[in-house]
Design a protein around this motif. Structure first.
Motif, PDB file in Angstrom:
ATOM      1  N   ALA A 494       0.791  -1.227   0.000  1.00  0.00           N
ATOM      2  CA  ALA A 494       0.000   0.000   0.000  1.00  0.00           C
ATOM      3  C   ALA A 494       0.823   1.276   0.000  1.00  0.00           C
ATOM      4  CB  ALA A 494      -0.936  -0.005   1.211  1.00  0.00           C
ATOM      5  N   GLY A 495       2.138   1.176   0.090  1.00  0.00           N
ATOM      6  CA  GLY A 495       2.973   2.357  -0.017  1.00  0.00           C
ATOM      7  C   GLY A 495       3.288   3.026   1.307  1.00  0.00           C
ATOM      8  N   ARG A 496       4.073   4.042   1.204  1.00  0.00           N
ATOM      9  CA  ARG A 496       4.573   4.745   2.385  1.00  0.00           C
ATOM     10  C   ARG A 496       3.461   5.461   3.153  1.00  0.00           C
ATOM     11  NH1 ARG A 496       9.444   9.233   2.070  1.00  0.00           N
ATOM     12  NH2 ARG A 496       9.436   9.847   4.277  1.00  0.00           N
ATOM     13  N   SER A 497       2.523   6.053   2.443  1.00  0.00           N
ATOM     14  CA  SER A 497       1.504   6.874   3.098  1.00  0.00           C
ATOM     15  C   SER A 497       0.646   6.059   4.058  1.00  0.00           C
ATOM     16  CB  SER A 497       0.608   7.547   2.054  1.00  0.00           C
ATOM     17  OG  SER A 497      -0.038   6.566   1.248  1.00  0.00           O
ATOM     18  N   SER A 527      10.496   2.862  10.641  1.00  0.00           N
ATOM     19  CA  SER A 527       9.358   3.674  11.058  1.00  0.00           C
ATOM     20  C   SER A 527       9.694   5.162  10.975  1.00  0.00           C
ATOM     21  CB  SER A 527       8.946   3.303  12.486  1.00  0.00           C
ATOM     22  OG  SER A 527       7.858   4.076  12.918  1.00  0.00           O
ATOM     23  N   ALA A 528      10.904   5.532  11.421  1.00  0.00           N
ATOM     24  CA  ALA A 528      11.304   6.939  11.376  1.00  0.00           C
ATOM     25  C   ALA A 528      11.405   7.433   9.938  1.00  0.00           C
ATOM     26  CB  ALA A 528      12.639   7.109  12.098  1.00  0.00           C
ATOM     27  N   ALA A 529      11.975   6.606   9.045  1.00  0.00           N
ATOM     28  CA  ALA A 529      12.098   7.002   7.638  1.00  0.00           C
ATOM     29  C   ALA A 529      10.726   7.127   6.982  1.00  0.00           C
ATOM     30  CB  ALA A 529      12.945   5.985   6.883  1.00  0.00           C
ATOM     31  N   THR A 530       9.799   6.269   7.406  1.00  0.00           N
ATOM     32  CA  THR A 530       8.448   6.317   6.851  1.00  0.00           C
ATOM     33  C   THR A 530       7.735   7.599   7.245  1.00  0.00           C
ATOM     34  OG1 THR A 530       8.280   3.903   6.911  1.00  0.00           O
ATOM     35  CG2 THR A 530       6.216   5.130   6.796  1.00  0.00           C
ATOM     36  N   HIS A 531       7.931   8.044   8.489  1.00  0.00           N
ATOM     37  CA  HIS A 531       7.230   9.216   8.998  1.00  0.00           C
ATOM     38  C   HIS A 531       7.958  10.531   8.730  1.00  0.00           C
ATOM     39  CE1 HIS A 531       5.205   6.018  11.269  1.00  0.00           C
ATOM     40  NE2 HIS A 531       4.219   6.864  11.428  1.00  0.00           N
ATOM     41  N   ALA A 532       9.194  10.462   8.233  1.00  0.00           N
ATOM     42  CA  ALA A 532       9.979  11.682   8.034  1.00  0.00           C
ATOM     43  C   ALA A 532       9.304  12.594   7.018  1.00  0.00           C
ATOM     44  CB  ALA A 532      11.391  11.322   7.577  1.00  0.00           C
ATOM     45  N   VAL A 542       7.358  18.702   0.913  1.00  0.00           N
ATOM     46  CA  VAL A 542       7.661  18.329  -0.469  1.00  0.00           C
ATOM     47  C   VAL A 542       7.847  16.817  -0.548  1.00  0.00           C
ATOM     48  CG1 VAL A 542       8.748  20.545  -1.032  1.00  0.00           C
ATOM     49  CG2 VAL A 542      10.141  18.679  -0.111  1.00  0.00           C
ATOM     50  N   ASP A 543       7.690  16.298  -1.762  1.00  0.00           N
ATOM     51  CA  ASP A 543       7.895  14.868  -1.962  1.00  0.00           C
ATOM     52  C   ASP A 543       9.344  14.498  -1.674  1.00  0.00           C
ATOM     53  OD1 ASP A 543       5.285  14.542  -2.711  1.00  0.00           O
ATOM     54  OD2 ASP A 543       5.684  14.729  -4.863  1.00  0.00           O
ATOM     55  N   ASP A 544       9.513  13.356  -1.066  1.00  0.00           N
ATOM     56  CA  ASP A 544      10.849  12.867  -0.701  1.00  0.00           C
ATOM     57  C   ASP A 544      11.374  11.965  -1.815  1.00  0.00           C
ATOM     58  OD1 ASP A 544      13.137  11.907   0.491  1.00  0.00           O
ATOM     59  OD2 ASP A 544      12.070  10.434   1.720  1.00  0.00           O
ATOM     60  N   HIS A 545      12.422  12.403  -2.478  1.00  0.00           N
ATOM     61  CA  HIS A 545      13.044  11.586  -3.519  1.00  0.00           C
ATOM     62  C   HIS A 545      14.450  11.149  -3.132  1.00  0.00           C
ATOM     63  CE1 HIS A 545       9.759  12.244  -6.305  1.00  0.00           C
ATOM     64  NE2 HIS A 545       9.828  13.543  -6.069  1.00  0.00           N
ATOM     65  N   THR A 546      14.766  11.240  -1.838  1.00  0.00           N
ATOM     66  CA  THR A 546      16.077  10.788  -1.380  1.00  0.00           C
ATOM     67  C   THR A 546      16.072   9.265  -1.225  1.00  0.00           C
ATOM     68  OG1 THR A 546      15.552  10.904   0.988  1.00  0.00           O
ATOM     69  CG2 THR A 546      16.249  12.954  -0.089  1.00  0.00           C
ATOM     70  N   ASP A 547      17.239   8.725  -0.901  1.00  0.00           N
ATOM     71  CA  ASP A 547      17.377   7.276  -0.729  1.00  0.00           C
ATOM     72  C   ASP A 547      17.088   6.827   0.699  1.00  0.00           C
ATOM     73  OD1 ASP A 547      18.003   6.900  -3.343  1.00  0.00           O
ATOM     74  OD2 ASP A 547      20.159   6.677  -3.040  1.00  0.00           O
ATOM     75  N   GLU A 548      16.776   7.758   1.604  1.00  0.00           N
ATOM     76  CA  GLU A 548      16.623   7.400   3.013  1.00  0.00           C
ATOM     77  C   GLU A 548      15.535   6.344   3.230  1.00  0.00           C
ATOM     78  OE1 GLU A 548      15.437   9.470   7.324  1.00  0.00           O
ATOM     79  OE2 GLU A 548      15.522  10.676   5.470  1.00  0.00           O
ATOM     80  N   PHE A 549      14.360   6.571   2.680  1.00  0.00           N
ATOM     81  CA  PHE A 549      13.252   5.638   2.885  1.00  0.00           C
ATOM     82  C   PHE A 549      13.486   4.297   2.181  1.00  0.00           C
ATOM     83  CE2 PHE A 549       9.189   4.066   1.068  1.00  0.00           C
ATOM     84  CZ  PHE A 549       8.670   3.506   2.228  1.00  0.00           C
ATOM     85  N   PRO A 550      13.825   4.254   0.862  1.00  0.00           N
ATOM     86  CA  PRO A 550      14.052   2.942   0.246  1.00  0.00           C
ATOM     87  C   PRO A 550      15.205   2.174   0.884  1.00  0.00           C
ATOM     88  CG  PRO A 550      14.602   4.717  -1.283  1.00  0.00           C
ATOM     89  CD  PRO A 550      13.887   5.339  -0.132  1.00  0.00           C
ATOM     90  N   ARG A 551      16.253   2.862   1.354  1.00  0.00           N
ATOM     91  CA  ARG A 551      17.351   2.163   2.027  1.00  0.00           C
ATOM     92  C   ARG A 551      16.877   1.548   3.349  1.00  0.00           C
ATOM     93  NH1 ARG A 551      22.722   2.875   0.578  1.00  0.00           N
ATOM     94  NH2 ARG A 551      23.144   4.421  -1.047  1.00  0.00           N
ATOM     95  N   ALA A 552      16.061   2.292   4.076  1.00  0.00           N
ATOM     96  CA  ALA A 552      15.556   1.767   5.353  1.00  0.00           C
ATOM     97  C   ALA A 552      14.661   0.552   5.114  1.00  0.00           C
ATOM     98  CB  ALA A 552      14.785   2.864   6.092  1.00  0.00           C
TER      99      ALA A 552
END
Length: 575
Positions: A494-497, A527-532, A542-552
């Motif tokens: 269902a994705g990050r949201s 969990s922290a990367a998901t809520h950041a 703004v939309d997050d296009h960094t690698d933080e969430f996919p890496r986590a």
């Protein structure tokens, strides 16, 4: 979809690029229209009349739409029309060149995996595929519509062009899973999607951050390299019915040094292909042997070739002559049964980290010297010096043969079986030999359990014992890891949201209290990367296009897999 021509991976994105944003957003809702189209194929062209004034036309190459320009529409809005977008969104993606397509032998040994620095083209392709995979992860399968899937397929095409064939195949599996999720296909499986996304992102991560080996790159076609002359002895012939729509057999052999090799005969089809392949000729050389005969005899091979997983090739220069086989208690076969069971199990679990194209032949096979205990439900319970194991069958013939063997309690047998990693102390039985068996001479002392039929007269009179059935594990994933598993799977689906709606604090504290501090840290980081929240210079989200969430997420999914595998390995012989 009424026979829509398949498309090359790059085509959907190219077609959607032609659409204005307002039409691109409407493609997902309009895909169902393609079910009502009637497509007529005539040689290298296909047509579909949509109404009295509108017709779609495909110019095909070997039955595949290979470029956006080859799809035309007669409507006034073409080429910026919804019809073309629906045509590529609803179509299947053309399969790549088959792995077993003929290829010229190259120098080196089958196990060679030379490493080299990554090229600019490879790095760019890996980065594009990582970015596309991360986009899927942020949206989840349920939120990844036609545009997201098309960008993933564009990256798959780029990876193929850069010869990153393993990554391209992984990306294609994810794209296929997205289609299954969107169309409510009953074959869709959330756990398989999670595994496919993990494989894709892990491959792209390794390609971007380290040296590149042949294992990481993969191959478009299975490569065969010279192995010279071999004296081979047949062990058994295994029936294969794959979920990919292929069926046939694989014959297992061993050489004078105790190394395992295989000769496959796999064809499109199902179970009906098994007897055809088993009784068909062996394609290696011109020995005149069938696969069933080779599994009970031997082969003198010269000019041989083999792939990295020890699959023997059938090149024009290969010569093979039928030779005598050996019983399993005779060398060189006997050495396979001398390896301790604990080492065999460790080997079988270790090779699961390798792609199938590089797993050594027979790496997941177990060679068991055991005593028949009796029937354990549909399984045959046997006892080795190290453990009691349950042997199961994938087909009715094997299960019936196991029931016959179960009537001979106390009989000593040698068994070739394939380890089932998710079921402790359980393996799929492939073949059996036993000095107490009274078999027809044509069987050569070996029972291929999926191909031969055991009669009661073939086994000695013994006590027909019934032993308690082994309870299957309630969970593949250890219960303490369920909070992490749930979050990892929820994001994939269902994705990050959606994952942002819950907190992991309580589960993190519970894991820490139970001593699973590493798992707790991994869960907390995800969990922290998901809520950041990321904000611009004006404080706007703004939309997050960094690698933080996919890496986590990648770290969490990989931790979950490795923890589960290690637990299954530990429990396999401790049940």
């Amino acid at each position: 979809m009424n026979g829509l021509p398949p498309v090359a991976p790059s085509v959907p994105a190219d077609v959607l690029d032609d659409l204005p944003p307002r039409l691109r957003k409407r493609v997902d809702a309009a895909v169902a229209r393609a079910a009502d189209w009637t497509v007529t194929v005539d040689d290298d062209q296909a047509t579909a009349p949509l109404d009295d004034e509108t017709t779609l036309t495909w110019r095909l190459t070997d039955g595949v739409l290979t470029s956006a320009d080859a799809l035309t529409c007669s409507c006034l809005l073409a080429p910026r029309c919804l019809h073309r977008g629906v045509a590529v969104a609803a179509a299947s993606v053309a399969a790549p060149t088959p792995l077993d397509a003929p290829a010229e032998p190259t120098a080196g040994t089958p196990a060679d995996t030379p490493a080299a620095d990554i090229t600019d083209a490879e790095r760019t392709a890996a980065a594009a595929l990582w970015s596309a995979g991360a986009t899927v992860l942020r949206a989840g399968a349920s939120g990844s519509g036609t545009v997201v899937r098309a960008e993933l397929l564009r990256a798959v095409h780029q990876a193929r062009v850069a010869s990153l064939h393993r990554a391209a195949a992984s990306g294609l599996r994810v794209a296929t899973a997205l289609t299954a999720a969107r169309t409510d296909d009953p074959s869709f499986d959330r756990a398989e999607l999670t595994d496919d996304l993990l494989d894709l992102l892990l491959l792209c991560h390794d390609l971007r951050t380290g040296t590149v080996t042949d294992v990481l790159r993969g191959t478009a076609r299975r490569e065969y390299r010279p192995v010279g002359s071999l004296r081979l002895y047949g062990l058994c012939t295994e029936a294969v019915v794959a979920a990919t729509g292929h069926g046939g057999v694989v014959t297992h052999l061993v050489d004078d040094d105790g190394v395992l090799w295989t000769v496959p005969a796999i064809m499109p089809g199902g179970a009906e292909r098994v007897p055809v392949a088993a009784n068909g000729p062996v394609a290696v050389g011109e020995s005149g042997l069938t696969h069933r005969a080779l599994g009970r005899s031997g082969l003198l091979l010269s000019g041989g070739t083999a792939s990295a997983d020890h699959r023997l090739g059938a090149g024009q220069k290969v010569r093979a002559v039928a030779a005598k086989g050996v019983a399993w208690h005779e060398p060189p076969a006997a050495g396979l049964w001398r390896e301790p069971l604990t080492d065999q199990v460790a080997r079988a679990f270790a090779v699961r980290a390798l792609p199938e194209s590089h797993r050594p032949a027979g790496a997941t096979l177990l060679f068991l010297d055991a005593e028949v205990r009796g029937a354990a439900g549909p399984a045959l319970r046997v006892a080795t010096d190290d453990a009691e194991l349950d042997l199961t069958g994938d087909d009715d013939r094997t299960r019936e043969n196991l029931r016959v063997l179960a009537t001979a309690g106390g009989m000593r047998v040698r068994v070739i079986a394939r380890l089932l990693p998710h079921l402790p102390a359980t393996a799929t039985a492939l073949a059996v030999q036993g000095e107490a068996l009274t078999l027809p001479s044509a069987m050569g002392g070996t029972v291929d359990l999926a191909l031969d039929r055991l009669q009661r007269s073939h086994v000695p009179a013994g006590e027909a014992r019934v032993v308690p059935r082994r309870r299957p594990p309630e969970h593949r994933v250890p219960p303490p890891l369920h909070p992490l598993r749930n979050l990892v799977h929820r994001i994939a689906l269902a994705g990050r949201s959606v994952a942002m709606a819950t907190s992991a604090d309580r589960n993190t504290r519970s894991l820490t209290a139970n001593g699973l501090t590493t798992t707790a840290a991994v869960l907390a980081t995800l969990s922290a990367a998901t809520h950041a929240r990321h904000r611009d210079a004006f404080g706007r989200t703004v939309d997050d296009h960094t690698d933080e969430f996919p890496r986590a997420w990648l770290t969490a999914a990989l931790h979950l897999r490795e923890f589960t595998t290690a637990t299954a390995h530990r429990e396999w012989l401790s049940t």
